[in-house]
Design an enzyme around this catalytic site. Structure first.
Site, PDB file in Angstrom:
ATOM      1  CG  ASP A 264       6.885  27.271  -1.841  1.00 27.02           C
ATOM      2  OD1 ASP A 264       6.264  27.544  -1.119  1.00 27.02           O
ATOM      3  OD2 ASP A 264       6.412  28.114  -2.977  1.00 27.02           O
TER       4      ASP A 264
ATOM      5  CG  HIS B  94      -0.186  34.000   1.614  1.00 25.32           C
ATOM      6  ND1 HIS B  94       0.661  34.861   0.584  1.00 25.32           N
ATOM      7  CD2 HIS B  94      -0.002  32.830   0.601  1.00 25.32           C
ATOM      8  CE1 HIS B  94       1.578  33.543  -0.088  1.00 25.32           C
ATOM      9  NE2 HIS B  94       1.003  32.988  -0.135  1.00 25.32           N
TER      10      HIS B  94
ATOM     11  CD  GLU C 196       2.021  30.353   3.065  1.00 27.14           C
ATOM     12  OE1 GLU C 196       0.792  30.394   2.688  1.00 27.14           O
ATOM     13  OE2 GLU C 196       2.894  30.997   2.331  1.00 27.14           O
TER      14      GLU C 196
ATOM     15  CG  HIS D 117      -2.789  29.945  -1.783  1.00 24.38           C
ATOM     16  ND1 HIS D 117      -1.918  28.840  -0.928  1.00 24.38           N
ATOM     17  CD2 HIS D 117      -1.640  31.007  -2.382  1.00 24.38           C
ATOM     18  CE1 HIS D 117      -0.866  29.159  -0.487  1.00 24.38           C
ATOM     19  NE2 HIS D 117      -0.382  30.273  -1.805  1.00 24.38           N
TER      20      HIS D 117
ATOM     21  NE  ARG E  47       1.856  24.910  -5.880  1.00 22.93           N
ATOM     22  CZ  ARG E  47       2.693  25.889  -5.325  1.00 22.93           C
ATOM     23  NH1 ARG E  47       3.052  25.292  -4.240  1.00 22.93           N
ATOM     24  NH2 ARG E  47       3.413  26.999  -5.854  1.00 22.93           N
TER      25      ARG E  47
HETATM   26  C1  BGC Z   1       3.552  29.204  -2.438  1.00 26.04           C
HETATM   27  C2  BGC Z   1       4.606  29.512  -2.952  1.00 26.04           C
HETATM   28  C3  BGC Z   1       3.118  30.914  -3.710  1.00 26.04           C
HETATM   29  C4  BGC Z   1       3.320  31.892  -3.299  1.00 26.04           C
HETATM   30  C5  BGC Z   1       1.779  32.998  -3.742  1.00 26.04           C
HETATM   31  C6  BGC Z   1       2.569  30.510  -1.510  1.00 26.04           C
HETATM   32  O1  BGC Z   1       2.153  29.768  -0.196  1.00 26.04           O
HETATM   33  O2  BGC Z   1       3.890  28.178  -1.084  1.00 26.04           O
HETATM   34  O3  BGC Z   1       4.274  28.970  -4.018  1.00 26.04           O
HETATM   35  O4  BGC Z   1       4.199  31.224  -4.904  1.00 26.04           O
HETATM   36  O5  BGC Z   1       2.028  31.300  -2.674  1.00 26.04           O
HETATM   37  O6  BGC Z   1       1.223  32.892  -4.329  1.00 26.04           O
END
Ligand code: BGC
Length: 383
Positions: A280, A210, A345, A136, A111
């Site tokens: 997360d 991802h 990640e 992302h 983010r």
């Molecule tokens: C993020 C999550 C997100 C997910 C899928 C992850 O990399 O940290 O907050 O919901 O990706 O979008």
């Protein structure tokens, strides 16, 4: 000779080497690569699927849409191959809706607060696609474009090189960015991920992969044991943007310096876990210098499959699949319920363009962005 042609010789060359050294050979277990059509996007762009197999039968399937790892089959302790990543059986699922299953994420993984940042005196506004924030890479990030592809045979194994040009202004980012990602499959059951990029104007960049792992190949990941080489993590606000604090994991459910089952403390009454709906969070990797360092080790003691992650990056996002809610039906008609898979990640820290104390994510013209991550699959107990 074209690269594709050269690749056709690879099994024969490997076979000859095995004979000449007296190494016993199992039938049909020779590194090889195939490519086939995998459908078209709504705008008519053809998508290809490439299947890479190493000498032990480990198999990677990657498509040119999003550079997505569609499946990754690795052996368990009895040698039985199982698919350890979530996703769909066909392109249609990925086009319909995907929480970034298996995708290359960019230009900026994770983010950026309110999608805003200032760089060299100019304010930029990126697309916002996650509440108030940019996530992302925006609405059409690197996970939703068709990448160019070139198979290769390198010193370490066989691989594919994916390339993409992101134009100036893409999702609000400055500068035209030339990106490449290579996946190399080795005969040591490793997948090597190499990221590179150049730009013609200064831009933030933070590329990652991802994949949602489930080493058991089914069920949830709460019994997987995780170790993270991290003494600190970056706590988040209610919209999952780092507060700027770099906190110690000691005495918290975020302490994975020794192995812990993911489910052990995930339900603890703790503010950070409540904000993430589980894990997360970005963990600050402990490293003694530049180069590859061990970031994470994941063990499924039932199947015996293990995954070790090494990276040149300073951080790793551990996401425990909290937003999966059973509404997605994935491969083989299986509903992906909460915590069916987890992401690890490797990355720079979230919101770095707005956080002065975090390592910089700015790529300047004339510089080359380089990042490497290695996934090593094994079995426990080791043979
Ligand atoms: C993020 C999550 C997100 C997910 C899928 C992850 O990399 O940290 O907050 O919901 O990706 O979008």
């Amino acid at each position: 000779m074209s690269r594709t042609l050269r690749l056709m010789w690879l099994p024969i060359i490997l076979g000859l080497l095995a004979c000449s050294t007296g190494t016993p050979r199992s039938p049909a277990l020779e590194a090889h690569l195939t490519r086939e059509p995998f459908g078209t996007t709504p705008t008519g762009e053809p998508v290809e699927l490439l299947t890479l197999t190493n000498a032990h039968g480990m198999e990677l399937r990657v498509m040119t849409f999003g550079g997505i790892i569609v499946s990754l089959k690795v052996p368990d302790r009895t040698g039985t191959l199982g698919d350890v990543v979530l996703g769909y059986d066909s392109l249609a699922g990925y086009l319909r809706s995907s929480p970034y299953f298996g995708a290359i994420v960019g230009r900026y993984g994770n983010r950026i607060a309110r999608g805003r940042f200032a760089l060299h005196g100019t304010e930029y506004q990126l697309a916002t696609n996650n509440g108030p924030n940019h996530l992302h890479g925006g609405i059409r990030g690197f996970d939703k474009v068709v990448w160019g592809v070139e198979p290769f045979q390198g010193d370490s194994g066989i691989g594919v090189r994916l390339t993409h040009t992101s134009p100036d202004g893409d999702e609000g980012y400055p500068g035209a960015l030339q990106a490449s990602v290579t996946y190399t499959l080795t005969d040591r059951n490793e997948l090597i991920l190499d990221y590179q990029a150049t730009t013609d104007r200064a831009t933030p960049i933070n590329l990652t992969q991802h994949s949602y792992f489930n080493l058991a190949g089914s069920g949830d990941i709460l019994g997987h044991e995780l170790t993270l080489s991290a003494e600190r993590f970056t706590p988040v606000d209610s919209t999952l943007i780092p507060t700027g604090e770099i906190a110690s994991v000691a005495g918290t459910p975020f302490d994975f310096r020794t192995p812990h089952a993911i489910g052990e403390r995930i339900g603890a009454d703790e503010e950070q876990l409540r904000r993430g709906g589980g894990y997360d969070h970005n963990f600050v990797l402990t490293r003694s210098g530049p180069g590859l360092a061990l970031a994470a080790r994941l063990v499924d003691s039932v199947s015996g499959r293990t995954l070790e992650i090494r990276t040149t990056e300073p951080g790793i996002q551990f996401y425990s699949g909290n937003f999966l809610d059973g509404s997605i039906t994935g491969k083989g008609g299986v509903a992906y319920r909460r915590r069916t898979g987890l992401c690890l990640e490797t990355q720079h820290f979230p919101d770095s363009p707005n956080q002065r104390v975090f390592p910089s994510t700015i790529l300047e013209p004339g510089q080359t962005y380089r990042s490497q991550t290695v996934w090593t699959f094994g079995v426990w107990p080791s043979k």
